[in-house]
Design a protein around this motif. Structure first.
Motif, PDB file in Angstrom:
ATOM      1  N   TYR A  66       0.861  -1.196   0.000  1.00 40.45           N
ATOM      2  CA  TYR A  66       0.000   0.000   0.000  1.00 40.45           C
ATOM      3  C   TYR A  66       0.894   1.241   0.000  1.00 40.45           C
ATOM      4  N   GLY A  67       0.569   2.205  -0.803  1.00 38.20           N
ATOM      5  CA  GLY A  67       1.301   3.474  -0.779  1.00 38.20           C
ATOM      6  C   GLY A  67       0.476   4.532  -0.054  1.00 38.20           C
ATOM      7  N   PRO A  68       0.962   5.787  -0.053  1.00 41.78           N
ATOM      8  CA  PRO A  68       0.189   6.862   0.568  1.00 41.78           C
ATOM      9  C   PRO A  68      -1.135   7.101  -0.170  1.00 41.78           C
ATOM     10  N   SER A  69      -2.165   7.522   0.561  1.00 43.12           N
ATOM     11  CA  SER A  69      -3.487   7.734  -0.051  1.00 43.12           C
ATOM     12  C   SER A  69      -3.441   8.774  -1.163  1.00 43.12           C
ATOM     13  N   GLU A  70      -2.571   9.759  -1.017  1.00 41.78           N
ATOM     14  CA  GLU A  70      -2.532  10.841  -2.011  1.00 41.78           C
ATOM     15  C   GLU A  70      -1.631  10.500  -3.200  1.00 41.78           C
ATOM     16  N   GLY A  71      -0.948   9.358  -3.142  1.00 42.76           N
ATOM     17  CA  GLY A  71      -0.051   8.957  -4.230  1.00 42.76           C
ATOM     18  C   GLY A  71       1.400   9.061  -3.808  1.00 42.76           C
ATOM     19  N   LEU A  72       2.292   8.369  -4.540  1.00 37.52           N
ATOM     20  CA  LEU A  72       3.720   8.372  -4.200  1.00 37.52           C
ATOM     21  C   LEU A  72       4.311   9.767  -4.405  1.00 37.52           C
ATOM     22  N   PRO A  73       5.161  10.223  -3.466  1.00 36.51           N
ATOM     23  CA  PRO A  73       5.744  11.569  -3.613  1.00 36.51           C
ATOM     24  C   PRO A  73       6.500  11.750  -4.935  1.00 36.51           C
ATOM     25  N   GLU A  74       7.235  10.701  -5.367  1.00 33.04           N
ATOM     26  CA  GLU A  74       8.021  10.834  -6.617  1.00 33.04           C
ATOM     27  C   GLU A  74       7.079  11.036  -7.809  1.00 33.04           C
ATOM     28  N   LEU A  75       5.920  10.368  -7.789  1.00 34.93           N
ATOM     29  CA  LEU A  75       4.977  10.542  -8.897  1.00 34.93           C
ATOM     30  C   LEU A  75       4.356  11.939  -8.845  1.00 34.93           C
ATOM     31  N   ARG A  76       4.007  12.391  -7.653  1.00 32.28           N
ATOM     32  CA  ARG A  76       3.387  13.729  -7.563  1.00 32.28           C
ATOM     33  C   ARG A  76       4.368  14.793  -8.035  1.00 32.28           C
ATOM     34  N   ARG A  97      -3.218  14.931  -6.365  1.00 35.23           N
ATOM     35  CA  ARG A  97      -3.720  13.670  -5.807  1.00 35.23           C
ATOM     36  C   ARG A  97      -3.719  12.623  -6.913  1.00 35.23           C
ATOM     37  N   VAL A  98      -3.237  11.425  -6.596  1.00 34.48           N
ATOM     38  CA  VAL A  98      -3.205  10.330  -7.572  1.00 34.48           C
ATOM     39  C   VAL A  98      -4.436   9.449  -7.327  1.00 34.48           C
ATOM     40  N   THR A  99      -5.057   9.009  -8.410  1.00 32.14           N
ATOM     41  CA  THR A  99      -6.324   8.270  -8.291  1.00 32.14           C
ATOM     42  C   THR A  99      -6.334   7.033  -9.195  1.00 32.14           C
ATOM     43  N   ALA A 100      -7.346   6.194  -8.978  1.00 29.75           N
ATOM     44  CA  ALA A 100      -7.593   5.086  -9.903  1.00 29.75           C
ATOM     45  C   ALA A 100      -8.260   5.689 -11.145  1.00 29.75           C
ATOM     46  N   GLN A 107     -15.363  10.634  -8.865  1.00 28.67           N
ATOM     47  CA  GLN A 107     -16.069  10.179  -7.665  1.00 28.67           C
ATOM     48  C   GLN A 107     -15.666  11.025  -6.454  1.00 28.67           C
ATOM     49  N   PHE A 108     -14.374  11.259  -6.302  1.00 25.03           N
ATOM     50  CA  PHE A 108     -13.908  12.070  -5.167  1.00 25.03           C
ATOM     51  C   PHE A 108     -14.486  13.489  -5.237  1.00 25.03           C
ATOM     52  N   MET A 268     -12.105  10.988   1.607  1.00 23.93           N
ATOM     53  CA  MET A 268     -12.539   9.935   0.679  1.00 23.93           C
ATOM     54  C   MET A 268     -11.347   9.101   0.222  1.00 23.93           C
ATOM     55  N   ALA A 269     -10.230   9.774  -0.018  1.00 29.84           N
ATOM     56  CA  ALA A 269      -9.033   9.059  -0.495  1.00 29.84           C
ATOM     57  C   ALA A 269      -8.542   8.083   0.572  1.00 29.84           C
ATOM     58  N   ARG A 270      -8.656   8.486   1.830  1.00 32.11           N
ATOM     59  CA  ARG A 270      -8.144   7.612   2.889  1.00 32.11           C
ATOM     60  C   ARG A 270      -8.992   6.347   3.052  1.00 32.11           C
ATOM     61  N   ILE A 271     -10.337   6.494   2.922  1.00 34.31           N
ATOM     62  CA  ILE A 271     -11.129   5.261   3.115  1.00 34.31           C
ATOM     63  C   ILE A 271     -11.012   4.303   1.933  1.00 34.31           C
ATOM     64  N   ARG A 272     -10.468   4.737   0.828  1.00 29.83           N
ATOM     65  CA  ARG A 272     -10.227   3.747  -0.233  1.00 29.83           C
ATOM     66  C   ARG A 272      -8.736   3.331  -0.231  1.00 29.83           C
ATOM     67  N   LEU A 273      -8.030   3.650   0.794  1.00 29.51           N
ATOM     68  CA  LEU A 273      -6.619   3.303   1.025  1.00 29.51           C
ATOM     69  C   LEU A 273      -5.660   4.002   0.071  1.00 29.51           C
TER      70      LEU A 273
END
Ligand code: PLP
Length: 399
Positions: A66-76, A97-100, A107-108, A268-273
């Protein structure tokens, strides 16, 4: 019987709904040319090798946590660099914010913006999840007109008429699905002015941003001064990785008007991990790597766009605006005496010509008496589809 929620039962998705009658034909051994789903991966387009390698490497090297809810720092960080290059925006990784994929971003954002009865302005015609997801969150999608005679540019006066005290945001899809329209800079400025007048944020879907044939995409994020803009993008189209389900959005909000929305989105991002971890490594490779594949792919797409446009202009009973971006074309049914509506037209074309389009009304009221064609397949397939479709139209119009 255990009853399902009205919320879920009310969902409609025209693009996939037409697949059922196509499957019935296929079960009988009939070959159907499917031009209904905008998935480049089903044809001769793949994500570039450096992205595929990075994805495999991330898995092999153990980035399966599992990574951070907001996305990996390097990707951001990579997203910030990409978006500064493309849109010259003044943002930091904290704004990203990184999402599916864009679908989860919607949705967010709708989840964070809407109380029951609130509304979001969405284009008509538009990509169906906009109306579907707004309704899912008990909001009201208010469709503003885009005008075919004006290359499907938004009608700013109509947009203004649709705003009321329950309006929470204006959504812009540019380049547009299903029309392939590319909005003029002047139009984007007018949308920002209107949003500023009513203190509304602009939600900008830029998933096709580098897929243009004539002209360049202009983001409201690059032009705004004080109007908050939320830009969404991802790997699905320009990076040809639809199945990886990875995207992102960022806030251009110099005055901090979206602080509470950011907090709600983060909940919302946190409850979807978290978003998919190894796919984020592939995204870093894509966003920081070479883009020469895109030139080659756009040349193929342009050939297909030009081919289908030419064929459609030669077929009686329909008219067509030339798309300037994405990979859709949205012809109008001019001869209407033979069918009850656009859905009947599409089913008739499926049953008789064995080509699968999507009925325009599935994209909102301004899509009525239109149909959407995806022109991703190679010219040989488009040629067969257009031969069948042309014969069908000539037969119908002479009967
Ligand atoms: N936005 C638009 C305008 C689209 O046309 C599509 C897919 O066709 C999406 C979003 C879906 O994007 P994603 O795969 O990032 O969820």
């Amino acid at each position: 019987m255990i009853r399902a929620s009205e919320r879920a039962m009310g969902i409609e998705y025209a693009i996939r709904d037409v697949v059922l009658p196509a499957r019935e034909l296929e079960k009988k051994g009939i070959k159907v040319i499917r031009l209904n789903i905008g998935d480049p991966g089903k044809y001769d387009f793949q994500p570039p090798k450096h992205m595929r390698d990075a994805y495999c490497k991330a898995i092999q090297e153990g980035h399966n946590y599992y990574g951070p809810s907001e996305g990996l720092p390097e990707l951001r960080e990579a997203i910030v660099e990409r978006e500064k290059r493309k849109n010259d925006v003044d943002i930091t990784p904290d704004d990203v914010r990184v999402t599916a994929a864009v679908t989860e971003a919607l949705q967010f954002l709708f989840g964070a913006l809407l109380n029951p009865g609130d509304n979001i302005l969405v284009p008509s015609p538009s990509y169906p999840p906009y109306t579907g997801l707004v309704k899912f969150y008990e909001g009201v999608p208010r469709e503003y007109l885009t005008v075919e005679e004006n290359g499907w540019q938004p009608d700013i006066d109509d947009m203004r008429k649709k705003i009321d005290e329950k309006t929470k945001a204006i959504a812009v899809i540019n380049p547009n699905n299903p029309t392939g329209a590319l909005y003029e800079k002047k139009t984007i400025k007018e949308i920002l002015d209107l949003a500023g007048e009513y203190d509304l944020p602009v939600i900008s879907d830029e998933i096709y941003d580098l897929m243009t044939y004539e002209g360049e995409h202009v983001s409201p994020g690059s032009l705004t001064k004080d109007v908050p803009v939320i830009v969404m993008n991802g790997l699905s189209k320009v990076y040809f990785a639809t199945g990886w389900r990875l995207g992102y959005f960022y806030y251009v909000d110099p005055e901090g008007k979206l602080d509470e929305i950011r907090e709600a989105v983060d909940k919302m991002a946190r409850i979807r991990l978290c978003p998919n971890t190894p796919a984020q490594f592939a995204a870093i490779a894509g966003l920081t790597g070479p883009m020469d594949y895109l030139e080659e792919y756009m040349a193929k797409l342009k050939e297909r766009r030009d081919y289908i446009y030419k064929r459609l202009t030669e077929i009686p009973g329909i008219s067509t605006v030339k798309p300037q971006g994405a990979f859709y074309i949205f012809p109008k049914i001019e001869e209407r005496s033979k069918w009850k509506n656009d859905k009947e037209f599409v089913l008739d074309a499926l049953n008789e010509a064995h080509v699968l389009f999507v009925h325009g009304s599935g994209f909102g009221y301004a899509g009525e008496w239109h149909f959407r064609i995806v022109f991703l397949p190679p010219v040989e397939i488009l040629e067969e589809a257009m031969d069948n479709f042309e014969a069908f139209m000539r037969k119908r119009l002479s009967s």
